[in-house]
Write a protein that holds these residues in place. Structure first.
Motif, PDB file in Angstrom:
ATOM      1  N   GLU A   1      19.085  35.988  12.145  1.00  0.00           N
ATOM      2  CA  GLU A   1      19.819  36.070  10.882  1.00  0.00           C
ATOM      3  C   GLU A   1      19.445  34.934   9.933  1.00  0.00           C
TER       4      GLU A   1
ATOM      5  N   ARG B   1      16.010  35.843   8.575  1.00  0.00           N
ATOM      6  CA  ARG B   1      16.121  36.971   7.642  1.00  0.00           C
ATOM      7  C   ARG B   1      16.714  36.524   6.308  1.00  0.00           C
ATOM      8  N   ALA B   2      17.779  35.736   6.352  1.00  0.00           N
ATOM      9  CA  ALA B   2      18.416  35.269   5.126  1.00  0.00           C
ATOM     10  C   ALA B   2      17.478  34.354   4.334  1.00  0.00           C
TER      11      ALA B   2
ATOM     12  N   ARG C   1      14.174  34.407   4.330  1.00  0.00           N
ATOM     13  CA  ARG C   1      13.109  35.212   3.719  1.00  0.00           C
ATOM     14  C   ARG C   1      13.621  35.990   2.510  1.00  0.00           C
ATOM     15  N   THR C   2      14.847  36.505   2.618  1.00  0.00           N
ATOM     16  CA  THR C   2      15.438  37.222   1.489  1.00  0.00           C
ATOM     17  C   THR C   2      15.657  36.270   0.320  1.00  0.00           C
ATOM     18  N   TRP C   3      16.160  35.085   0.615  1.00  0.00           N
ATOM     19  CA  TRP C   3      16.436  34.095  -0.417  1.00  0.00           C
ATOM     20  C   TRP C   3      15.156  33.661  -1.129  1.00  0.00           C
ATOM     21  N   THR C   4      14.119  33.297  -0.366  1.00  0.00           N
ATOM     22  CA  THR C   4      12.877  32.843  -0.985  1.00  0.00           C
ATOM     23  C   THR C   4      12.117  33.993  -1.634  1.00  0.00           C
ATOM     24  N   GLY C   5      12.366  35.218  -1.191  1.00  0.00           N
ATOM     25  CA  GLY C   5      11.706  36.370  -1.808  1.00  0.00           C
ATOM     26  C   GLY C   5      12.155  36.606  -3.237  1.00  0.00           C
ATOM     27  N   GLY C   6      13.327  36.116  -3.599  1.00  0.00           N
ATOM     28  CA  GLY C   6      13.841  36.290  -4.949  1.00  0.00           C
ATOM     29  C   GLY C   6      13.402  35.200  -5.913  1.00  0.00           C
TER      30      GLY C   6
END
Length: 92
Positions: free
Chosen positions: A45, A48-49, A51-56
């Protein structure tokens, strides 16, 4: 020399309950398994969080790292050049 208390213990009387030993070992093993699964879920988790955060981000982390690396290289080269070109002037 006097006999120690340890040597006077009758070890033939030491008989732990086998069922309780097995139950304790089983519960301990199950606890380790649950703990390992919990750590795996936690790690998943967090990754995943992240990667989602840096993806934005507008600038990807790899590009930011590359820029910082090139800035550090330039600063190191400038420092080296300044060091090599420095000429000490004698005091009067």
């Amino acid at each position: 020399m006097a006999d120690s208390t340890f040597s006077k213990i009758s070890w033939t009387e030491f008989r732990p309950d086998q069922r309780r030993l097995v139950t304790g070992a089983t519960l301990w093993g199950a606890g380790l398994l649950v703990s390992a699964v919990g750590m795996g879920v936690l790690a998943y988790e967090v990754v995943r969080a992240g990667r989602t955060w840096t993806g934005g981000w507008e600038v990807p982390p790899t590009e930011m790292a590359s820029r910082a690396f090139h800035q550090a290289q330039s600063a190191a080269q400038a420092g080296r050049d300044a060091w090599l070109s420095y000429q000490e002037t004698p005091l009067r």
